[in-house]
Structure formats: C-alpha cells, structure tokens
Design a protein around this motif. Structure first.
Motif, PDB file in Angstrom:
ATOM      1  N   THR A  42      53.710  -5.229  -3.671  1.00  0.00           N
ATOM      2  CA  THR A  42      54.726  -5.001  -4.703  1.00  0.00           C
ATOM      3  C   THR A  42      55.936  -4.270  -4.130  1.00  0.00           C
ATOM      4  O   THR A  42      55.801  -3.204  -3.530  1.00  0.00           O
ATOM      5  N   CYS A  43      57.108  -4.839  -4.331  1.00  0.00           N
ATOM      6  CA  CYS A  43      58.365  -4.235  -3.899  1.00  0.00           C
ATOM      7  C   CYS A  43      58.499  -2.851  -4.528  1.00  0.00           C
ATOM      8  O   CYS A  43      58.167  -2.661  -5.705  1.00  0.00           O
ATOM      9  N   SER A  44      58.991  -1.888  -3.752  1.00  0.00           N
ATOM     10  CA  SER A  44      59.145  -0.525  -4.278  1.00  0.00           C
ATOM     11  C   SER A  44      60.332  -0.393  -5.227  1.00  0.00           C
ATOM     12  O   SER A  44      60.460   0.610  -5.926  1.00  0.00           O
ATOM     13  N   HIS A  45      61.200  -1.378  -5.282  1.00  0.00           N
ATOM     14  CA  HIS A  45      62.348  -1.335  -6.185  1.00  0.00           C
ATOM     15  C   HIS A  45      61.984  -1.822  -7.586  1.00  0.00           C
ATOM     16  O   HIS A  45      62.352  -1.216  -8.579  1.00  0.00           O
ATOM     17  N   GLN A  46      61.295  -2.919  -7.658  1.00  0.00           N
ATOM     18  CA  GLN A  46      60.922  -3.487  -8.948  1.00  0.00           C
ATOM     19  C   GLN A  46      59.690  -4.363  -8.741  1.00  0.00           C
ATOM     20  O   GLN A  46      59.366  -4.730  -7.622  1.00  0.00           O
ATOM     21  N   ALA A  67      65.970  -6.990  -1.530  1.00  0.00           N
ATOM     22  CA  ALA A  67      65.692  -5.796  -0.727  1.00  0.00           C
ATOM     23  C   ALA A  67      64.958  -6.253   0.524  1.00  0.00           C
ATOM     24  O   ALA A  67      64.162  -7.197   0.487  1.00  0.00           O
ATOM     25  N   LEU A  68      65.224  -5.605   1.641  1.00  0.00           N
ATOM     26  CA  LEU A  68      64.637  -6.004   2.918  1.00  0.00           C
ATOM     27  C   LEU A  68      63.772  -4.866   3.442  1.00  0.00           C
ATOM     28  O   LEU A  68      64.196  -3.707   3.454  1.00  0.00           O
ATOM     29  N   PHE A  69      62.536  -5.197   3.859  1.00  0.00           N
ATOM     30  CA  PHE A  69      61.596  -4.199   4.360  1.00  0.00           C
ATOM     31  C   PHE A  69      61.169  -4.528   5.783  1.00  0.00           C
ATOM     32  O   PHE A  69      60.937  -5.690   6.104  1.00  0.00           O
ATOM     33  N   ASP A  70      61.039  -3.496   6.602  1.00  0.00           N
ATOM     34  CA  ASP A  70      60.520  -3.632   7.956  1.00  0.00           C
ATOM     35  C   ASP A  70      58.994  -3.687   7.859  1.00  0.00           C
ATOM     36  O   ASP A  70      58.373  -2.732   7.381  1.00  0.00           O
ATOM     37  N   LEU A  71      58.391  -4.761   8.275  1.00  0.00           N
ATOM     38  CA  LEU A  71      56.934  -4.928   8.164  1.00  0.00           C
ATOM     39  C   LEU A  71      56.175  -3.961   9.067  1.00  0.00           C
ATOM     40  O   LEU A  71      55.020  -3.657   8.826  1.00  0.00           O
ATOM     41  N   ARG A  72      56.816  -3.460  10.116  1.00  0.00           N
ATOM     42  CA  ARG A  72      56.154  -2.536  11.040  1.00  0.00           C
ATOM     43  C   ARG A  72      56.006  -1.144  10.453  1.00  0.00           C
ATOM     44  O   ARG A  72      55.035  -0.451  10.725  1.00  0.00           O
ATOM     45  N   LEU A  79      69.721  -1.711   0.330  1.00  0.00           N
ATOM     46  CA  LEU A  79      69.565  -1.538  -1.115  1.00  0.00           C
ATOM     47  C   LEU A  79      69.252  -2.900  -1.732  1.00  0.00           C
ATOM     48  O   LEU A  79      69.567  -3.926  -1.142  1.00  0.00           O
ATOM     49  N   PRO A  80      68.640  -2.958  -2.885  1.00  0.00           N
ATOM     50  CA  PRO A  80      68.460  -1.859  -3.826  1.00  0.00           C
ATOM     51  C   PRO A  80      67.219  -1.003  -3.588  1.00  0.00           C
ATOM     52  O   PRO A  80      67.045   0.009  -4.238  1.00  0.00           O
ATOM     53  N   ALA A  81      66.334  -1.374  -2.662  1.00  0.00           N
ATOM     54  CA  ALA A  81      65.137  -0.562  -2.430  1.00  0.00           C
ATOM     55  C   ALA A  81      65.528   0.739  -1.732  1.00  0.00           C
ATOM     56  O   ALA A  81      66.331   0.733  -0.797  1.00  0.00           O
ATOM     57  N   ARG A  86      53.891   0.850   1.473  1.00  0.00           N
ATOM     58  CA  ARG A  86      52.831   1.335   2.346  1.00  0.00           C
ATOM     59  C   ARG A  86      52.390   0.225   3.300  1.00  0.00           C
ATOM     60  O   ARG A  86      52.289  -0.938   2.912  1.00  0.00           O
ATOM     61  N   THR A  87      52.140   0.589   4.554  1.00  0.00           N
ATOM     62  CA  THR A  87      51.647  -0.358   5.545  1.00  0.00           C
ATOM     63  C   THR A  87      50.135  -0.202   5.687  1.00  0.00           C
ATOM     64  O   THR A  87      49.577   0.843   5.334  1.00  0.00           O
ATOM     65  N   HIS A  88      49.497  -1.237   6.198  1.00  0.00           N
ATOM     66  CA  HIS A  88      48.042  -1.256   6.369  1.00  0.00           C
ATOM     67  C   HIS A  88      47.715  -1.747   7.768  1.00  0.00           C
ATOM     68  O   HIS A  88      48.427  -2.595   8.323  1.00  0.00           O
ATOM     69  N   GLU A  89      46.631  -1.250   8.324  1.00  0.00           N
ATOM     70  CA  GLU A  89      46.197  -1.645   9.656  1.00  0.00           C
ATOM     71  C   GLU A  89      45.681  -3.088   9.629  1.00  0.00           C
ATOM     72  O   GLU A  89      44.948  -3.478   8.716  1.00  0.00           O
ATOM     73  N   VAL A  90      46.064  -3.855  10.634  1.00  0.00           N
ATOM     74  CA  VAL A  90      45.625  -5.241  10.764  1.00  0.00           C
ATOM     75  C   VAL A  90      44.961  -5.422  12.123  1.00  0.00           C
ATOM     76  O   VAL A  90      45.434  -4.891  13.129  1.00  0.00           O
ATOM     77  N   GLY A  91      43.869  -6.162  12.142  1.00  0.00           N
ATOM     78  CA  GLY A  91      43.199  -6.489  13.394  1.00  0.00           C
ATOM     79  C   GLY A  91      42.777  -7.939  13.381  1.00  0.00           C
ATOM     80  O   GLY A  91      42.556  -8.519  12.318  1.00  0.00           O
TER      81      GLY A  91
END
Length: 109
Positions: A42-46, A67-72, A79-81, A86-91
């Motif tokens: 879920t986007c942190s903006h809406q 809104a653009l998010f860095d996946l890392r 903006l608008p975010a 939150r990021t999660h560990e992936v293996g």
C-alpha cells in the motif's frame, strides 16, 4: 521465510502481491534487473496497490498519483508521497522466492 513463487513465474519487470494473514499488511514483491525486492503493497500517500504500479530499475511508481518509491530502501523519491513504505527481506533458495516480513513497530503510548 514465506515462499512466494518460483523465480521463473515472476519475470523481470513483474510484481506479485502476497497476503499472509489479516494482521499483516499485504506485500508487493518485484523482480528487477538488480534482483528481487519486497515492500508493503500500500502506497504511503493514499490507498493504492504498489504491485499494480510501474516498476523500472529499482523504483516503483504508484498507479494512483505517480509517487515514486525506491524498492531498496522504501523511501519516496518525489511527491505526493512523503513517508516511506516498509521493506522486507527477500531470499531465493532452490529457485524459489521467499519473503521474511519485517516486524511491525508498535506505537509507543
């Protein structure tokens, strides 16, 4: 870690939404040219699903307001975010993508 899918079932540039249980927010898993990443869906903006957004490189664009998010890192890059996701560990083990959901921080009273 929670199994998500086989690596060949998530092509580069693709994403998948996973729901673990009713107490854990949905997670979006992305396959980028740099590997696999997971963030809260879920986007942190809406209220919009990032797994339905557009991934390019290590970034995902929210389908609702761009809104653009860095996946890392989960950090918003425009903006608008204003707040990160939150990021999660992936293996990847034996050709299977797995996610370890991040522990949810409880509000301090």
């Amino acid at each position: 870690m929670i199994p998500v899918c086989r690596t060949e079932d998530l092509p580069e540039g693709g994403s998948v939404r996973i729901e673990i249980d009713e107490t854990t927010p949905a997670i979006a898993v992305f396959h980028t040219e740099d590997g696999f990443y997971a963030v809260d869906d879920t986007c942190s903006h809406q209220d919009a699903s990032l797994s339905e957004g557009w991934a390019e490189g290590c970034f995902v664009e929210c389908p609702l307001h761009a809104a653009l998010f860095d996946l890392r890192t989960g950090a918003p890059t425009c903006l608008p975010a204003r707040h990160p996701v939150r990021t999660h560990e992936v293996g990847v083990f034996d050709g299977m993508v797995h996610v370890r959901p991040a522990v949810r921080e409880e509000a301090v009273a």
